[in-house]
Every structure is written in structure tokens, then in C-alpha cells.
Enzyme design. Sequence first.
Site, mmCIF file in Angstrom:
data_model
loop_
_atom_site.group_PDB
_atom_site.id
_atom_site.type_symbol
_atom_site.label_atom_id
_atom_site.label_comp_id
_atom_site.label_asym_id
_atom_site.label_seq_id
_atom_site.Cartn_x
_atom_site.Cartn_y
_atom_site.Cartn_z
ATOM 1 N N GLN A 69 -44.395 -38.203 -93.930
ATOM 2 C CA GLN A 69 -44.129 -39.612 -93.670
ATOM 3 C C GLN A 69 -44.456 -40.477 -94.883
ATOM 4 O O GLN A 69 -44.189 -41.678 -94.859
ATOM 5 C CB GLN A 69 -44.956 -40.108 -92.460
ATOM 6 C CG GLN A 69 -44.346 -39.785 -91.106
ATOM 7 C CD GLN A 69 -43.062 -40.564 -90.835
ATOM 8 O OE1 GLN A 69 -42.141 -40.567 -91.638
ATOM 9 N NE2 GLN A 69 -43.005 -41.233 -89.703
ATOM 10 N N ASP A 118 -49.117 -27.245 -92.351
ATOM 11 C CA ASP A 118 -49.751 -27.568 -91.068
ATOM 12 C C ASP A 118 -50.769 -26.499 -90.686
ATOM 13 O O ASP A 118 -51.851 -26.806 -90.170
ATOM 14 C CB ASP A 118 -48.690 -27.693 -89.973
ATOM 15 C CG ASP A 118 -47.669 -28.771 -90.271
ATOM 16 O OD1 ASP A 118 -47.983 -29.696 -91.042
ATOM 17 O OD2 ASP A 118 -46.542 -28.679 -89.750
#
Length: 326
Positions: free
Chosen positions: A171, A256
Amino acid sequence: MRIVVTGSLAYDYIMDFPGYFKDHILPDKVHMLTVSFLVDSMRRMRGGVAGNIAYTLALLGDRPLVVATAGQDFGEYRALMERQGIDASGIRLIDDEFTASCFINTDKANNQIVAFYTGAMAHSKHLSLLGLGLGAGDLVIISPTDPEAMSRYAAECRAQGVPFLFDPGKQTPRLDGEQILAGLNGASVLVGNDYEFAMMAQKTGRSEADLIGSAPLAVVTRGSEGSVLYDNAHASEIAIPVAPIADVVDPTGAGDAYLGGLVFGLARGLPLDVAGRVAALAAAYAIEKRGCQEHSYTVAEFAERYAAAFGPSRAIETWAADGVTR
């Protein structure tokens, strides 16, 4: 310590391009770029940053709480999360939306072109961490989701005195400088890859060194070059090597998995060099399988591979001896 994971929940559409993107992009024509890549395969898999992080935490023996939004098509994904041991009670379903979807095309050099459909994720800004009974002994992971949600979660953590980790991740291009600084304000841990740190510096007007020094612990991942943990509380830098990888199948979700392993190590109070190596090994498992949540291991298997990769660690041996298995 309760670990709360915020961020996206998504279905990943994983595609493989049998060539190199660079061979089909003309630098002098990028102002009118039109390209089409014929892919060899496509699979729909469970993903999203929050889902991937929580999956790794669960494999390592934790029971994280996921706070996120999902759509009408989320039923099977939720059931699998709960069977894995993830607390899905913080997931709000948006009946008239589909779960966010990520379309990932990877070439032979492991470069990726990604398109993301927001879907139900856009409603995450309406969720709140208030009322969860969180305190100074807990940890909230603020990972990529709706920008307003990320700013809100950081503000709520500060208001409640709850430690939080800020990971702008993919993001970063969408966040403006003020939103990035809002996430940094009061963060206990700041995580990003070297490209994301450069972009954050450009958007905030701060140097990368200033950003790295803005949190007690900053983590910069560098792909195949490993990662560096900046322990600013003790003015030390800890270089973390990559874990040996049997076969590079799909890098999607490795970051992640790394973050899930890191947070697990921090929550367990492992030494930082050990926590970083746990993170590196968790990422290796993800890279060796296609998709973000297709790999698996027991605590014993993880501990054995850790010793083979990095040498014996009393902290890891003690953890494995606790008898926590998945």
C-alpha cells in the site's frame, strides 16, 4: 500476549508468464504502454496480507485474532482459517461485496505485475480495535489494507497504549506522506523492503536513515540478500541471512510469511537474531510452494530445519520442547 492481525483478506489469482517482462516493454514507449502477457497457468488461492501472516503464526503455534472485512464468497476460506486455529471472530462479512482479489503475474526472473481489486476490503475503515480489551502486553500488526483503516488502527493503538507494528507494504504507493507518518507515530516496529523504504522517504521528505531510526525496531528486507534488523533501542544492527531454499517455486507471500515468523519470535521473547532467522525460514517455506498458504510444517519439523540451516539454538529447542504442534 494477544496478537491481532489487521490487513487484507483476499483471493490470489496466481499466474505464470513463461518469459521475461523486460523483453516486452519498450522503455521509450512507456508513456503509451499496452502489453498483454499470455500465461501458462492460473490458480485461485487464499491470500491477503492478514490471512497470510495469520497462517504463519498459526503454523508456529499461535492463535492470532484477525480483524478485517471479507465478502459473500468468503465462507470456505473462513472455515479453513478456523480449522487452522486462527480466531476469525474479528472478520466482518460484507454481504453485497466480493472478497478482495489480487491478480499476480510472475515471470521467469520472479518479477511480478500485480493488480488488486479492493472489494470488501474498502469497508475495513469502519472496523475498530476498541472494545477488544487490548493492553500494553499485546501486539497489533497493521498491514496493508484500506489507508483510512491503517491510520485509524494506529490512532486507536496509541490511544489505548497498545504496541503496534506498522507494515505499509504494497500500500506504500497509495499512502500519502501524512498517512505514512501517522502509521510511524508511536510504532514499536517498522517493517518494509528496501524499495518501500525508499518510497516512504520520497513521500515523507525524510531520509531512509531517519525512517529506520523512527521506531525502537526497524526491519528492512532485501530479498535474496537477507534482511537487517535495526535495534535502535540498543544502537545495533543485526544482519539476517536467507534460509536455504530447496526450490524457488513462487515468491508470492514470502514477505508475509517472514513477518509472521518475526512477530512470533518477538511475541515469544526470542533473541532478535533468532527471531529474524525464524522469519527467514518461514519465508523459505512459502517460496517453495505455489501460493501463500499451501505450505505446512509441524513445530518439530520447523525446529529441525532451523538447526540444519542456522545451527543449534537453545531458544528454538526450548520452544519445540513445549510440545506445541500443528
